[in-house]
Design a protein around this motif. Structure first.
Motif, PDB file in Angstrom:
ATOM      1  N   HIS A  94      -3.432   1.958   6.772  1.00 49.65           N
ATOM      2  CA  HIS A  94      -3.830   0.782   5.998  1.00 49.65           C
ATOM      3  C   HIS A  94      -5.341   0.720   5.780  1.00 49.65           C
ATOM      4  O   HIS A  94      -5.809   0.453   4.660  1.00 49.65           O
ATOM      5  CB  HIS A  94      -3.370  -0.494   6.697  1.00 49.65           C
ATOM      6  CG  HIS A  94      -1.895  -0.733   6.583  1.00 49.65           C
ATOM      7  ND1 HIS A  94      -1.248  -1.756   7.250  1.00 49.65           N
ATOM      8  CD2 HIS A  94      -0.929  -0.085   5.873  1.00 49.65           C
ATOM      9  CE1 HIS A  94       0.041  -1.723   6.961  1.00 49.65           C
ATOM     10  NE2 HIS A  94       0.261  -0.718   6.138  1.00 49.65           N
TER      11      HIS A  94
ATOM     12  N   LEU B 229       0.804  -1.223   0.000  1.00 50.52           N
ATOM     13  CA  LEU B 229       0.000   0.000   0.000  1.00 50.52           C
ATOM     14  C   LEU B 229       0.834   1.269   0.000  1.00 50.52           C
ATOM     15  O   LEU B 229       0.305   2.370  -0.174  1.00 50.52           O
ATOM     16  CB  LEU B 229      -0.949   0.001   1.208  1.00 50.52           C
ATOM     17  CG  LEU B 229      -1.951  -1.158   1.278  1.00 50.52           C
ATOM     18  CD1 LEU B 229      -2.716  -1.137   2.589  1.00 50.52           C
ATOM     19  CD2 LEU B 229      -2.918  -1.097   0.095  1.00 50.52           C
TER      20      LEU B 229
ATOM     21  N   ALA C 154      -6.606   3.226   3.276  1.00 47.12           N
ATOM     22  CA  ALA C 154      -6.134   2.883   1.937  1.00 47.12           C
ATOM     23  C   ALA C 154      -6.965   1.751   1.340  1.00 47.12           C
ATOM     24  O   ALA C 154      -7.311   1.780   0.148  1.00 47.12           O
ATOM     25  CB  ALA C 154      -4.662   2.490   1.988  1.00 47.12           C
ATOM     26  N   VAL C 155      -7.290   0.754   2.143  1.00 42.95           N
ATOM     27  CA  VAL C 155      -8.098  -0.369   1.663  1.00 42.95           C
ATOM     28  C   VAL C 155      -9.512   0.096   1.332  1.00 42.95           C
ATOM     29  O   VAL C 155     -10.109  -0.343   0.346  1.00 42.95           O
ATOM     30  CB  VAL C 155      -8.125  -1.508   2.711  1.00 42.95           C
ATOM     31  CG1 VAL C 155      -9.137  -2.573   2.315  1.00 42.95           C
ATOM     32  CG2 VAL C 155      -6.742  -2.129   2.851  1.00 42.95           C
TER      33      VAL C 155
ATOM     34  N   LEU D 229      -9.356   1.659  -2.026  1.00 47.06           N
ATOM     35  CA  LEU D 229      -9.209   0.621  -3.049  1.00 47.06           C
ATOM     36  C   LEU D 229     -10.535  -0.082  -3.313  1.00 47.06           C
ATOM     37  O   LEU D 229     -10.888  -0.350  -4.474  1.00 47.06           O
ATOM     38  CB  LEU D 229      -8.153  -0.399  -2.614  1.00 47.06           C
ATOM     39  CG  LEU D 229      -6.693   0.029  -2.759  1.00 47.06           C
ATOM     40  CD1 LEU D 229      -5.779  -1.013  -2.122  1.00 47.06           C
ATOM     41  CD2 LEU D 229      -6.332   0.198  -4.224  1.00 47.06           C
TER      42      LEU D 229
END
Length: 397
Positions: free
Chosen positions: A256, A249, A259-260, A263
């Motif tokens: 994290h 990432l 960011a996920v 996505l």
């Protein structure tokens, strides 16, 4: 290790825990043993008799029965070796369960109705319909405080008629129990009737981590926990995952989750756009076929990317009254999906045969027969079958 003597050895079969064919071997009884037979919620020990591995230990009345793959001579003196890593892990989990059970009852009045020592995590079934996150946090803090206090754990044996037994926590004795009653005491905290293996001091537990709760049986709550070395292994695994995510990432652990989320949002948009494009492609393919002046009795198409909706759009656009359609999607060398569409009589006749040729399964209703195909490489055979069917139905073609 422990020196003992073989009492008996007889041929037997063992059914593997994960299922499968029975393993042939022998049931061996020794004069005495240091290998714990499964019971009380705790799995059995493993080890060696000489150089022969012990694959299972079970209790038969007062005897421990060792299942081994090779025969041993009755009367022979043998050296018994214990798999200490497995034993110590079970000791940590079992003593940890006693501690959690005792403190949960003291703090909240939640009684333990059963427990399970799993291969990766363990659970305690509590007699309460729910448990708050605050209660879990307080319970975890309290049990770890007892570990830091280095509280001794001792074992004593009581006569079956000893009145002290009435003051010991218990879920009852096995029906075939004989002899003295074994009691495990955590000094000042708990006295519990138990046949399992335990540490001698709570400090040997190192640490307890309560992972959370799951809904149990009716009005019960399952509390998931790790003790000792399992906590360290869990941290090591989590840290490895964290490092891998940081590399993928390109940001720190604290970022994290966000960011996920981004996505996932991007993937949803791409999937929606991809679906719209597939629909447009399906319509264009159908219109191109219909625009050609050649006879339109058979239409065959394979595409790596696609789904059932893609194939059905093509069938709807072309129409199934006159044209027989054979459509497939998926990787050429792997499994995929197929659709046979066309006149009702043809589809009902050919559908099951198409599924059989493709090594798959399907189902149909009137002018559609669709399903999964395991042998996409046999599409040519299906096409030949359909062409032969059309030739017989229309001799002039």
């Amino acid at each position: 290790q422990f020196a003992t003597r073989v009492v008996s050895c007889r041929a037997a079969e063992l059914r593997p825990e994960g299922g499968g064919e029975p393993v042939r071997g022998f049931q061996v009884v020794l004069e005495d043993t240091i290998l714990f037979p499964e019971g009380g919620g705790q799995p059995d020990d493993r080890g060696l008799i000489g150089d022969v591995p012990v694959l299972r230990v079970t209790r038969r009345g007062p005897e421990a029965v060792h299942f081994v793959p090779a025969a041993l001579q009755p009367g022979a003196e043998v050296l018994l070796s214990l798999d200490w890593e497995r034993r110590f892990d079970h000791m940590q989990q079992h003593s940890g369960q006693h501690l959690i059970t005792a403190i949960a009852e003291q703090m909240f009045g939640f009684k333990t109705t059963s427990w399970e020592l799993g291969r990766q995590r363990s659970l305690i079934e509590l007699d309460t319909p729910s448990m708050t996150a605050e209660q879990v946090k307080a319970l975890e803090s309290s049990v770890n405080e007892k570990i830091r206090d280095r509280v001794p754990v001792t074992v004593r044996e009581l006569a079956a008629d000893d009145p002290e037994i009435e003051r010991v926590r218990s879920r009852g004795l096995p029906d075939d129990h004989v002899g003295p009653v074994r009691v495990v005491d955590i000094e000042g905290i708990d006295s519990n009737m138990c046949c399992g293996t335990h540490v001698s001091n709570l400090s040997d537990l190192q640490v307890i981590k309560l992972l959370g709760m799951e809904k149990g049986k009716k009005n019960k709550t399952n509390l998931i926990f790790l003790v000792g070395n399992r906590v360290l292994k869990s941290i090591e695994q989590s840290h490895s995952t964290e490092k891998a995510l940081t590399s993928l990432l390109k940001n720190g652990p604290g970022e994290h989750v966000e960011a996920v989320r981004k996505l996932q949002s991007s993937v949803k948009v791409l999937q929606k756009n991809n679906l719209n494009l597939l629909r447009d492609i399906a319509v264009l393919i159908a219109r191109d076929f219909k625009s050609k002046p050649a006879p339109r009795q058979l239409f065959v198409l394979h595409r790596k990317e696609g789904d059932s909706e893609f194939m059905n759009i093509i069938a709807n656009e072309i129409g199934t009254e006159e044209t027989l359609l054979f459509l497939t999607v998926g990787d050429e060398k792997e499994a995929g999906l197929f659709l046979l569409a066309g006149p009702v009589e043809a589809v009902e006749n050919l559908g099951p045969r198409v599924a059989e040729l493709l090594g798959g399964k399907g189902a149909g209703k009137r002018d559609r027969f669709q399903g999964k195909a395991a042998k996409m490489s046999r599409r040519g055979e299906v096409q030949a079958l359909l062409q032969e069917f059309i030739r017989h139905r229309s001799p002039e073609v």
